[in-house]
Design a protein around this motif. Sequence first.
Motif, PDB file in Angstrom:
ATOM      1  N   VAL A 174       0.831  -1.208   0.000  1.00 37.32           N
ATOM      2  CA  VAL A 174       0.000   0.000   0.000  1.00 37.32           C
ATOM      3  C   VAL A 174       0.860   1.252   0.000  1.00 37.32           C
ATOM      4  N   ALA A 175       2.007   1.213   0.669  1.00 38.09           N
ATOM      5  CA  ALA A 175       2.916   2.367   0.629  1.00 38.09           C
ATOM      6  C   ALA A 175       3.314   2.688  -0.804  1.00 38.09           C
ATOM      7  N   ASP A 176       3.557   1.660  -1.604  1.00 36.55           N
ATOM      8  CA  ASP A 176       3.901   1.883  -3.013  1.00 36.55           C
ATOM      9  C   ASP A 176       2.746   2.540  -3.768  1.00 36.55           C
ATOM     10  N   LYS A 177       1.508   2.117  -3.467  1.00 35.60           N
ATOM     11  CA  LYS A 177       0.338   2.739  -4.105  1.00 35.60           C
ATOM     12  C   LYS A 177       0.239   4.218  -3.722  1.00 35.60           C
ATOM     13  N   VAL A 178       0.507   4.519  -2.450  1.00 39.10           N
ATOM     14  CA  VAL A 178       0.423   5.909  -1.986  1.00 39.10           C
ATOM     15  C   VAL A 178       1.469   6.761  -2.696  1.00 39.10           C
ATOM     16  N   LEU A 179       2.696   6.268  -2.830  1.00 38.23           N
ATOM     17  CA  LEU A 179       3.755   7.046  -3.480  1.00 38.23           C
ATOM     18  C   LEU A 179       3.477   7.212  -4.977  1.00 38.23           C
ATOM     19  N   GLN A 180       2.875   6.201  -5.592  1.00 39.79           N
ATOM     20  CA  GLN A 180       2.457   6.351  -6.979  1.00 39.79           C
ATOM     21  C   GLN A 180       1.449   7.487  -7.112  1.00 39.79           C
ATOM     22  N   GLU A 181       0.499   7.512  -6.192  1.00 36.83           N
ATOM     23  CA  GLU A 181      -0.526   8.564  -6.237  1.00 36.83           C
ATOM     24  C   GLU A 181       0.060   9.923  -5.904  1.00 36.83           C
ATOM     25  N   LEU A 182       1.069   9.952  -5.016  1.00 36.90           N
ATOM     26  CA  LEU A 182       1.751  11.208  -4.703  1.00 36.90           C
ATOM     27  C   LEU A 182       2.387  11.797  -5.958  1.00 36.90           C
ATOM     28  N   ARG A 183       3.008  10.963  -6.779  1.00 33.22           N
ATOM     29  CA  ARG A 183       3.619  11.453  -8.019  1.00 33.22           C
ATOM     30  C   ARG A 183       2.559  12.034  -8.961  1.00 33.22           C
ATOM     31  N   CYS A 184       1.396  11.373  -9.034  1.00 33.95           N
ATOM     32  CA  CYS A 184       0.306  11.882  -9.887  1.00 33.95           C
ATOM     33  C   CYS A 184      -0.201  13.228  -9.378  1.00 33.95           C
ATOM     34  N   GLY A 244      -9.963 -17.029  -6.271  1.00 33.54           N
ATOM     35  CA  GLY A 244      -8.673 -16.439  -6.570  1.00 33.54           C
ATOM     36  C   GLY A 244      -8.197 -15.524  -5.452  1.00 33.54           C
ATOM     37  N   PRO A 245      -6.958 -15.026  -5.540  1.00 30.40           N
ATOM     38  CA  PRO A 245      -6.451 -14.087  -4.527  1.00 30.40           C
ATOM     39  C   PRO A 245      -7.214 -12.766  -4.579  1.00 30.40           C
ATOM     40  N   GLU A 246      -7.442 -12.184  -3.426  1.00 33.48           N
ATOM     41  CA  GLU A 246      -8.186 -10.928  -3.352  1.00 33.48           C
ATOM     42  C   GLU A 246      -7.294  -9.770  -3.767  1.00 33.48           C
ATOM     43  N   GLN A 247      -7.741  -9.018  -4.755  1.00 32.39           N
ATOM     44  CA  GLN A 247      -7.015  -7.844  -5.226  1.00 32.39           C
ATOM     45  C   GLN A 247      -7.703  -6.545  -4.826  1.00 32.39           C
ATOM     46  N   SER A 248      -8.858  -6.647  -4.190  1.00 26.16           N
ATOM     47  CA  SER A 248      -9.601  -5.448  -3.801  1.00 26.16           C
ATOM     48  C   SER A 248     -10.595  -5.813  -2.697  1.00 26.16           C
ATOM     49  N   LEU A 296     -10.510  -0.322  -2.790  1.00 31.42           N
ATOM     50  CA  LEU A 296     -11.890  -0.824  -2.836  1.00 31.42           C
ATOM     51  C   LEU A 296     -12.189  -1.533  -4.149  1.00 31.42           C
ATOM     52  N   PHE A 297     -11.777  -0.936  -5.274  1.00 29.04           N
ATOM     53  CA  PHE A 297     -12.201  -1.419  -6.586  1.00 29.04           C
ATOM     54  C   PHE A 297     -11.106  -2.151  -7.362  1.00 29.04           C
ATOM     55  N   GLY A 298      -9.873  -2.135  -6.837  1.00 28.36           N
ATOM     56  CA  GLY A 298      -8.788  -2.819  -7.542  1.00 28.36           C
ATOM     57  C   GLY A 298      -8.233  -2.034  -8.707  1.00 28.36           C
ATOM     58  N   GLN A 299      -8.518  -0.733  -8.789  1.00 29.04           N
ATOM     59  CA  GLN A 299      -8.011   0.101  -9.876  1.00 29.04           C
ATOM     60  C   GLN A 299      -7.984   1.552  -9.441  1.00 29.04           C
ATOM     61  N   ARG A 300      -6.980   2.276  -9.905  1.00 29.09           N
ATOM     62  CA  ARG A 300      -6.982   3.728  -9.699  1.00 29.09           C
ATOM     63  C   ARG A 300      -7.605   4.377 -10.932  1.00 29.09           C
ATOM     64  N   PHE A 301      -8.063   5.615 -10.771  1.00 26.03           N
ATOM     65  CA  PHE A 301      -8.709   6.339 -11.849  1.00 26.03           C
ATOM     66  C   PHE A 301      -7.827   7.506 -12.297  1.00 26.03           C
ATOM     67  N   ASP A 302      -7.878   7.806 -13.570  1.00 29.20           N
ATOM     68  CA  ASP A 302      -7.309   9.067 -14.025  1.00 29.20           C
ATOM     69  C   ASP A 302      -8.119  10.200 -13.404  1.00 29.20           C
ATOM     70  N   TYR A 303      -7.431  11.298 -13.086  1.00 23.76           N
ATOM     71  CA  TYR A 303      -8.127  12.394 -12.410  1.00 23.76           C
ATOM     72  C   TYR A 303      -9.229  13.025 -13.261  1.00 23.76           C
ATOM     73  N   GLN A 304      -9.181  12.803 -14.565  1.00 22.56           N
ATOM     74  CA  GLN A 304     -10.231  13.347 -15.438  1.00 22.56           C
ATOM     75  C   GLN A 304     -11.318  12.316 -15.747  1.00 22.56           C
ATOM     76  N   SER A 339      -8.381  10.125  -2.117  1.00 26.70           N
ATOM     77  CA  SER A 339      -9.596   9.460  -2.591  1.00 26.70           C
ATOM     78  C   SER A 339      -9.254   8.339  -3.562  1.00 26.70           C
ATOM     79  N   ASN A 340      -8.293   8.577  -4.440  1.00 26.70           N
ATOM     80  CA  ASN A 340      -7.913   7.569  -5.423  1.00 26.70           C
ATOM     81  C   ASN A 340      -7.239   6.370  -4.762  1.00 26.70           C
ATOM     82  N   ILE A 341      -6.497   6.599  -3.676  1.00 23.25           N
ATOM     83  CA  ILE A 341      -5.902   5.483  -2.932  1.00 23.25           C
ATOM     84  C   ILE A 341      -7.009   4.602  -2.362  1.00 23.25           C
ATOM     85  N   THR A 342      -8.021   5.225  -1.808  1.00 24.33           N
ATOM     86  CA  THR A 342      -9.175   4.471  -1.294  1.00 24.33           C
ATOM     87  C   THR A 342      -9.847   3.681  -2.407  1.00 24.33           C
TER      88      THR A 342
END
Length: 493
Positions: A143-153, A259-263, A183-191, A176-179
Amino acid sequence: MALLLLALLALLALWGLLRARAGTPAPAPRWPPGPWPLPLVGNLHLLRGAQQDEALMQLSKQYGPVFTVHLGHQKTVVLTGYEAVKEALVGTRQELAGRPPIAIFQLINRGGGVFFSSGPRWRAARQLTVRALHSLGVGRAPVADKVLQELRCLMAQLDSYGGRPFPLAVLRWAPSNITFALLFGQRFDYQDPVFRSLLGLVDDVMVLLGKPSVQLFNLYPRLGALLQLHRPVLRKIEEVRAILRALLEARRRRTPPRGPEQSYLDALIQQGQGKDPEGLFTEANVVACVLDMVMAGTETTAATLQWAALLMGKHPRVQSRVQEELDRALGPARLPRPEDVHALPYTNAVLHEVQRFITLLPHAPRCTVANTQLGPYLLPKGTPVLALLNSVLLDETQWETPRHFNPGHFLDADGRFVKRPAFLPFSAGRRVCVGESLARSELFLLFAGLLQRYRLLPPPGLSAAALDTTPAPAFTARPSAQALCAVPRLQGR
């Protein structure tokens, strides 16, 4: 005579049997003191609408830290100050783990979900949520990696303003995108229109839930239903539900049964496909759980990050000291990691003080699930209890300058970070915030990363003192709409 004696003995035996079945009569309640209620309105005339929590803290000076108020016809016990709140939330264990039936949330989630449910439904939903968040890596590297990815965005978005004023609400997008990714197993583009729609609807719902009309509906549901006071909220909630059902169905089509839980959705889907004899994970309750996580997960962390940025603009000396510490510990290029929190005591103290100072959610009502002894008082089963978290975070016996923004509350004489037992923004006990670990890690990485890269300043022509720290009217104490400038900085200067 013999027949009369036999009849008497039979009556005595029957009386004894009935008494034994009835058991010991329940002890009479012993209520805390409180102001005398007026007909129909109870003590509402003493609570001053939008400043209800401040009014309740004033009443505690007259009636003590545990007292009774009548909210309309509902008899409610109020807890103020660290000692009273800690004793109730931690000391009562299970007895204060229920939620009272709040009218608007009963209509929204029909007794389901994670936050406003009670009993077996709540226990099942909470256990699944805790397990799912752990398996998704909350509190660990994934999750830390997901947060840093979102920080760059988020940084790319702020860079696009070129140091010019940006709306404070832009800072909502990353948390919000981290959440959503969890929850959904995918991040969204801000647009992305789905992303924008969800954020807009969450914003609308939070504002509507804070309106006096909804508070009136909660106090007098029959009158509120007659006046249709609940309709605007329910219309927005139904729009959110439609988006969540579409995301749930899309996820269901591509999620293998074992299968393994991704979200979080995967965890709910797999739970619903297993044995569920009590019907705890019906389709309606699955949607209710996701709805709760969307509303809480996007609003709380997003609003806190906005407050943190605003308070840095308001207190430039505090911001400078944070940035000096970041430069020493991280240098100009390396992004923060969760383990850096130990090397950044002042940054950690500032972030804790932001949460203490703003009191994002002043209280969340509890309910006794059995007759409950609370000090000298005996509260009957079903009693609503308001534990005022803002009274703990502003307790004059626990904080040196409770009404002022002071990071020193969390530092010792040598500048080391100090945990404070009265720091309870996530509540405590059985109902402690299920996302506390995620929120702490997320806020630390986003806050440290933003201040490492930018100097946060008021817009041109506006002084730091002129920045508005008055909370906007909403369900949570979110900051009012305004702008800041994110000026890229040269680390170490």
